[in-house]
Scaffold this active site. Structure first.
Site, PDB file in Angstrom:
ATOM      1  N   GLU A 145      14.307 -15.539   1.125  1.00  0.00           N
ATOM      2  CA  GLU A 145      14.583 -16.313   2.229  1.00  0.00           C
ATOM      3  C   GLU A 145      13.657 -17.443   2.073  1.00  0.00           C
ATOM      4  O   GLU A 145      13.973 -18.404   2.501  1.00  0.00           O
ATOM      5  CB  GLU A 145      14.474 -15.692   3.506  1.00  0.00           C
ATOM      6  N   ASP A 194       0.682  -1.286   0.061  1.00  0.00           N
ATOM      7  CA  ASP A 194      -0.065   0.159  -0.064  1.00  0.00           C
ATOM      8  C   ASP A 194       0.918   1.260  -0.173  1.00  0.00           C
ATOM      9  O   ASP A 194       1.672   1.258   0.591  1.00  0.00           O
ATOM     10  CB  ASP A 194      -0.583   0.010   1.205  1.00  0.00           C
TER      11      ASP A 194
HETATM   12  C1  GLC Z   1      -4.127   2.998  -0.649  1.00  0.00           C
HETATM   13  C2  GLC Z   1      -5.479   2.171  -0.415  1.00  0.00           C
HETATM   14  C3  GLC Z   1      -6.482   2.956   0.150  1.00  0.00           C
HETATM   15  C4  GLC Z   1      -6.273   3.580   1.417  1.00  0.00           C
HETATM   16  C5  GLC Z   1      -4.817   4.140   1.149  1.00  0.00           C
HETATM   17  C6  GLC Z   1      -4.358   4.707   2.631  1.00  0.00           C
HETATM   18  O1  GLC Z   1      -4.249   3.837  -1.724  1.00  0.00           O
HETATM   19  O2  GLC Z   1      -5.962   1.420  -1.767  1.00  0.00           O
HETATM   20  O3  GLC Z   1      -7.880   2.251  -0.066  1.00  0.00           O
HETATM   21  O4  GLC Z   1      -7.029   4.234   1.777  1.00  0.00           O
HETATM   22  O5  GLC Z   1      -3.986   3.742   0.687  1.00  0.00           O
HETATM   23  O6  GLC Z   1      -3.845   3.432   3.351  1.00  0.00           O
END
Ligand code: GLC
Length: 568
Positions: free
Chosen positions: A275, A225
């Site tokens: 790993e 993310d």
């Molecule tokens: C990413 C995710 C989204 C979230 C953001 C903050 O863009 O896809 O859903 O709100 O990160 O974590």
């Protein structure tokens, strides 16, 4: 493409490689179809309105029948759900409302038994404000080692009563939150999502521990993310919001977006992935300019990066062709395979985007309750099916989002009182946010929440969701579900190599390309039928019967077909 174009190649679909050599097992992700599950909205096994892990396990047969190679689970960790679970309290546990670690193991076992790999979401830019290290930081006070794991700064003004800078957060409002003792902490997203300090060795080590924790439990890969924001230069003086994005802020020089140092973090992660045998894989969610994407996708880094360009494109032949050409070239540069995405949990579903005139202001359309402009859902459905069939014919991996296999449109009519996305509150009710693509799936046409669970769903399903129920579509050979199943089965049979050869001599509005092994995909984005080249039609995104396919000579408007051909 400059690649050689062999007439025949060995089939290496993901399911085959599960049972073949180590070298092939290590590259399963290159041409995989990965299905994204938003766990709280997929299937609810205990009737509390929230989807859960046992619910997903009961639906593994749906995923197996669909024919996906892998499942990506959006966060299922303990969370107050300030941002749909992307506010993580504990990276190495399961939210008790969603299940237990044992139930996670059961789900992995059930998926693996069907040859389906498992990808989990890692949220490394920020934790939640309920994470132990954050509550420790608040308790420990200014200047403490506990605060050093996050990004705390003194406020401006005699008592620190003003924010350190005027920066704004992604969901609206200021990016700094005061903690009452003159310190403020940085949150690029919601105030419940404090940003980690990635210069801190304990933060780095703790994420290695998390990656090993899930890898040891059999997870095959990770979706990372906000992968572009971890490395930050917060040396003084800090720029103003206007200067953060000034035109002379060069590539890699923004204070927290896409800095070059971020790749050093991912080199450390790669060592952890390696790993394991086969090595664990990763895909970066990095909203960076296309020419900066290759570094995230490099084999020394995460190995693959999302390409959101098609998700941003109109259903238009020229835009699709250009985007595909550019991305295949970029993937080639990084050594990765390309990724294709038309929908995910952050955007208006593509069946709805294509039902609206090009250039529609989607947030404004959502605010109108989905009425202004009125969507042409029939056209949206046709184009969504055509675009999906096109994308599934491309080399590289395709990421599908739960519900798109049902052709689900966006739910634009959610009441303000039902909205959960922090965007709604943080924009002071001027933007509805992303809940409309997160409404729980309709599995049956009847029942408290259309087979999602035994009670009302946490986001209400509109009555028209019943028309899209899995149970109905399973009976209908012309349904979108039937199309996805056929397309994934045909892809598994046809997909070889990673080459693609364009046909340039095509009518306006048409995209046509040939793949190794002698098959061709042809999409007519225009409204009027065009002649089909010679070949046996093996798939149509339209609603043709098998008999009709056998005699098809014209490709109708807004339709994709796949043909088996022996020559180009
Ligand atoms: C990413 C995710 C989204 C979230 C953001 C903050 O863009 O896809 O859903 O709100 O990160 O974590």
């Amino acid at each position: 493409m400059t690649d050689t174009f062999p007439a025949e190649e060995v089939v290496t679909s993901a399911l085959d490689v599960v049972r073949t050599t180590d070298a092939e097992a290590a590259t399963w992700w290159r041409q995989a179809v990965v299905y994204q599950i938003y766990p709280r909205s997929f299937a609810d096994s205990n009737g509390d309105g929230l989807g859960d892990l046992p619910g997903i396990t009961t639906r593994v047969p749906h995923l197996a029948a669909l024919g996906v190679d892998a499942v990506w689970l959006s966060p299922f960790y303990p969370s107050a759900l300030a941002d749909g679970g992307y506010d993580v309290d504990d990276y190495r546990d399961v939210d008790p409302r969603i299940g237990t670690l044992e139930q996670f193991d059961d789900l992995v076992a059930a998926l693996h038994a069907h040859g389906i790999r498992v990808v989990v979401d890692i949220v490394p830019n920020h934790s939640s404000n309920r994470h132990r290290w954050f509550t420790d930081a608040l308790a420990a006070g200014p200047g403490s080692p506990e605060r050093a794991r996050y990004v705390f700064r003194r406020g401006q003004g005699p008592d620190g009563e003003l924010p350190p800078t005027d920066w704004t957060a992604m969901f609206g409002g200021p990016a700094w939150e005061p903690v009452g003792d003159g310190d403020w902490y940085l949150h690029l997203f919601a105030p419940e999502q404090p940003d980690w300090n990635w210069d801190h060795p304990e933060v780095r080590e703790d994420f290695h521990t998390t990656l090993r924790f899930w890898s040891d439990r059999g997870v095959d890969g990770f979706r990372i993310d906000v992968a572009h924001a971890l490395a930050k230069d917060l040396s003084e003086p800090l720029p103003s919001q206007a200067d953060l994005r000034a035109p002379d802020v060069l590539d890699g020089m923004h204070r927290f977006e896409d800095r070059d140092e971020v790749h050093e973090i991912y080199r450390g992660w790669r060592a952890v992935f390696d790993e394991y045998d086969p090595p664990r894989t990763a895909v970066a969610e990095a909203w960076v300019p296309a020419h900066r994407r290759a570094r995230y996708a490099s084999p020394e880094g995460l190995g693959q990066a999302f390409n959101f360009d098609l998700l941003l494109a109109d259903p238009d032949a020229a835009q699709f062709r250009r985007t595909i050409e550019d991305n295949l070239a970029l993937a080639h540069e990084s050594g990765a395979s390309s990724t294709w995405v038309l929908s995910n949990h952050d955007v208006v579903r593509h069946a709805t985007r294509y039902a609206l005139p090009a250039g529609t202001d989607l947030p404004a359309w959502l605010m109108s309750g989905g009425t202004d402009p009125a969507p042409d859902l029939e056209r949206g459905r046709r184009l969504a099916r055509a675009a999906t069939a096109l994308v599934l014919a491309l080399p590289g991996s395709t990421y599908l989002y739960q519900g798109e296999e049902l052709g689900l449109p966006e739910v634009a009519e959610l009441d303000a009182a039902d909205l959960q996305d922090p965007t709604w509150q943080r924009s002071q009710g001027t933007e509805k946010g992303r809940d409309g693509c997160r409404v729980p799936l309709p599995w049956t046409a009847h029942g408290a929440s259309l087979g999602f669970g035994d009670g009302p769903a946490h986001l209400p399903q509109p009555a028209w969701f019943a028309e899209y129920a899995v149970s109905r579509q399973e009976e209908d050979p012309t349904s979108t579900l039937a199309l996805y199943r056929r397309a994934l089965a045909a892809r598994r049979r046809l997909q070889t190599g990673e080459q693609l050869e364009w046909a340039d001599d095509v009518p306006a509005g048409v995209v046509r390309f040939r793949r190794p092994g002698g098959w061709t995909s042809m999409t007519n984005f225009g409204p009027a039928a065009v002649p089909l080249p010679a070949g046996r039609v093996v798939l149509s995104s339209g609603t043709h019967t098998d008999d009709e396919l056998a005699t098809l000579t014209q490709l109708p408007g807004e339709t994709t077909v796949w043909l088996e051909t022996t020559t180009a």
